[in-house]
Write a protein that holds these residues in place. Sequence first.
Motif, short mmCIF file in Angstrom:
data_model
loop_
_atom_site.label_atom_id
_atom_site.label_comp_id
_atom_site.label_asym_id
_atom_site.label_seq_id
_atom_site.Cartn_x
_atom_site.Cartn_y
_atom_site.Cartn_z
N VAL A 1 0.85 -1.20 0.00
CA VAL A 1 0.00 0.00 0.00
C VAL A 1 0.88 1.24 0.00
O VAL A 1 0.63 2.20 -0.75
N ASN A 2 1.92 1.23 0.82
CA ASN A 2 2.87 2.35 0.85
C ASN A 2 3.45 2.62 -0.53
O ASN A 2 3.54 3.77 -0.98
N GLN A 3 3.88 1.55 -1.18
CA GLN A 3 4.48 1.69 -2.51
C GLN A 3 3.47 2.22 -3.52
O GLN A 3 3.82 3.04 -4.38
N ARG A 4 2.23 1.77 -3.42
CA ARG A 4 1.20 2.23 -4.35
C ARG A 4 0.90 3.72 -4.14
O ARG A 4 0.67 4.46 -5.10
N ILE A 5 0.91 4.17 -2.88
CA ILE A 5 0.69 5.59 -2.61
C ILE A 5 1.82 6.43 -3.20
O ILE A 5 1.58 7.47 -3.84
N THR A 6 3.04 5.97 -3.00
CA THR A 6 4.19 6.68 -3.57
C THR A 6 4.10 6.72 -5.09
O THR A 6 4.36 7.76 -5.72
N LEU A 7 3.72 5.60 -5.70
CA LEU A 7 3.59 5.54 -7.15
C LEU A 7 2.49 6.47 -7.65
O LEU A 7 2.63 7.11 -8.71
N PHE A 8 1.40 6.57 -6.89
CA PHE A 8 0.32 7.49 -7.26
C PHE A 8 0.84 8.92 -7.34
O PHE A 8 0.53 9.65 -8.29
#
Length: 226
Positions: A29-36
């Motif tokens: 989830v952290n990585q997806r937020i950063t990618l967003f």
Amino acid sequence: MAAFAHVDHWVFDLDNTLYSHESRVWPQVNQRITLFLQELFGLDGLSSHALRNYYYHRYGTTLNGLMVEHDVDPDDFLDFAHDVDLSLLEPDPALGVAIAALPGRKLILTNGSVGHARNVAGKLGILEHFEDVFDIVAAGFTPKPERSTYELFLAKHSVDPGRAAMFEDIEKNLIVPSALGMKTVLIIPRTPDPFREAWEQAAIEAGHVHHVTSDLTGFLTPLARN
């Protein structure tokens, strides 16, 4: 356990509370937020991480910051952030038995989405034990630890805080529950999680943290009442 003899409303956070950090769900989830953030603003990873920390500390969540400062559609953000692989998340029948044996009502209170909560709890095999999920949308996108979020939750589900317990992995999210009269339990990892800040996973000695455990199932099992 005598301290919980009066409790018949059991309230659980989701991420890093109902499952162990070793499952590596939250880092995704952290990585997806950063990618967003990278895709939205054309930033590199380090800049996106710094921007995320800014939003988190100023607004409580990255989503709140994006909504306030950039009018981002919350559904787009939540769908993107929670599009994660749950294959490493194993069913936890022992936890299910422990939750089912608790007397009274069981609810999930999360800063994530109801869809993510149901997916995770379903994969764990414990969803059937919960009456409902109160998510960031139900909270009007105001996250824990804001007092209004807990008050909305308590009112919607007719929960008497004097008969409730809150289980949470972030210490500051227990300040308001304690002030409202709830018993509080801080869930800490068995081993340090390199994907989280040290302050997010420390065993805190504070008046609003009534109990600390790294074993949720083991903590819940003695609380069953016949």
